[in-house]
Design a protein around this motif. Structure first.
Motif, PDB file in Angstrom:
ATOM      1  N   GLU A   1       5.447  -3.217   4.664  1.00  0.00           N
ATOM      2  CA  GLU A   1       6.695  -3.980   4.601  1.00  0.00           C
ATOM      3  C   GLU A   1       7.763  -3.220   5.381  1.00  0.00           C
ATOM      4  N   PRO A   2       8.816  -3.936   5.810  1.00  0.00           N
ATOM      5  CA  PRO A   2       9.844  -3.283   6.625  1.00  0.00           C
ATOM      6  C   PRO A   2      10.446  -2.032   5.987  1.00  0.00           C
ATOM      7  N   ASN A   3      10.553  -2.018   4.648  1.00  0.00           N
ATOM      8  CA  ASN A   3      11.186  -0.862   4.021  1.00  0.00           C
ATOM      9  C   ASN A   3      10.213   0.218   3.568  1.00  0.00           C
ATOM     10  N   ASP A   4       8.918   0.018   3.844  1.00  0.00           N
ATOM     11  CA  ASP A   4       7.947   1.062   3.495  1.00  0.00           C
ATOM     12  C   ASP A   4       8.300   2.351   4.220  1.00  0.00           C
ATOM     13  N   PRO A   5       8.067   3.497   3.564  1.00  0.00           N
ATOM     14  CA  PRO A   5       8.254   4.748   4.290  1.00  0.00           C
ATOM     15  C   PRO A   5       7.225   4.838   5.419  1.00  0.00           C
ATOM     16  N   SER A   6       7.624   5.424   6.534  1.00  0.00           N
ATOM     17  CA  SER A   6       6.675   5.565   7.635  1.00  0.00           C
ATOM     18  C   SER A   6       5.721   6.713   7.312  1.00  0.00           C
ATOM     19  N   ILE A   7       4.625   6.763   8.049  1.00  0.00           N
ATOM     20  CA  ILE A   7       3.696   7.882   7.846  1.00  0.00           C
ATOM     21  C   ILE A   7       4.424   9.190   8.159  1.00  0.00           C
ATOM     22  N   TYR A   8       5.315   9.146   9.139  1.00  0.00           N
ATOM     23  CA  TYR A   8       6.082  10.368   9.434  1.00  0.00           C
ATOM     24  C   TYR A   8       6.907  10.803   8.214  1.00  0.00           C
ATOM     25  N   ASP A   9       7.494   9.837   7.502  1.00  0.00           N
ATOM     26  CA  ASP A   9       8.258  10.189   6.287  1.00  0.00           C
ATOM     27  C   ASP A   9       7.361  10.879   5.260  1.00  0.00           C
ATOM     28  N   LEU A  10       6.106  10.489   5.244  1.00  0.00           N
ATOM     29  CA  LEU A  10       5.202  10.985   4.202  1.00  0.00           C
ATOM     30  C   LEU A  10       4.561  12.332   4.546  1.00  0.00           C
ATOM     31  N   ILE A  11       4.210  12.551   5.806  1.00  0.00           N
ATOM     32  CA  ILE A  11       3.495  13.810   6.125  1.00  0.00           C
ATOM     33  C   ILE A  11       4.304  14.754   7.012  1.00  0.00           C
ATOM     34  N   GLY A  12       5.351  14.231   7.639  1.00  0.00           N
ATOM     35  CA  GLY A  12       6.279  15.087   8.386  1.00  0.00           C
ATOM     36  C   GLY A  12       5.676  15.751   9.623  1.00  0.00           C
TER      37      GLY A  12
END
Ligand code: HEM
Length: 126
Positions: free
Chosen positions: A3-14
């Motif tokens: 969904e548009p507001n889902d955290p990106s993979i970058y947000d999750l693993i950095g």
């Protein structure tokens, strides 16, 4: 579905997550009988940095890759390497090995692997 507001993979693993993945991947390249020769002319540390910047950009992080390299045009940038089915399959295999060592959630691994498989198929050129 994302969904548009889902955290990106970058947000999750950095940065750290992508660094680990790309580093694990490139460590296998020099000794690989299929891919090693293709990278012989290339500075592996620089190649590692390019793939790192690209993936960070592609999965929602800073756009360093775009600013330094311009539009990815990945098919064009791979035109000088023979990306055969065999090379494509080996690239995927090395990336699977690299991902196995990373401590990411199963969903993240699955999303990354699906992307790599599709992108590598798209890059086949001989
Ligand atoms: C998911 C698939 C792939 C992705 C996302 C990917 C991505 C990239 C990127 C971002 C670069 C640097 C481009 C630049 O800025 O100049 C690159 C370079 C390169 N790729 Fe791929 N690639 C993929 C598959 C493959 C495959 C299957 C091969 C096998 C032949 C391959 C061989 C190379 C080589 C030899 C380079 C040169 C290293 C360099 O100068 O950076 N790639 N790739």
């Amino acid at each position: 579905m994302s969904e548009p507001n889902d955290p990106s993979i970058y947000d999750l693993i950095g940065d750290e997550g992508f660094q680990e993945l790309v580093h694990n991947f490139y460590q296998q390249i020099p000794a690989d009988p299929i891919l090693g020769p293709l990278y012989e002319e290339v500075d592996l540390q620089e190649a590692e940095q390019r793939l790192l910047d690209f993936l960070i950009f592609r999965f929602g992080g800073p756009d360093t890759y775009l600013r330094e390299r311009g539009h990815p045009r990945l098919r064009m940038r791979h035109a000088r390497f023979p990306v055969t089915q065999e090379a494509r399959d080996r690239w995927i295999q090395l990336m699977e090995n690299a991902l196995r060592e990373c401590d990411f959630l199963p969903d993240i691994k699955q999303t990354l692997m699906k992307y790599f498989e599709d992108a590598a198929t798209f890059l086949r050129n001989s």
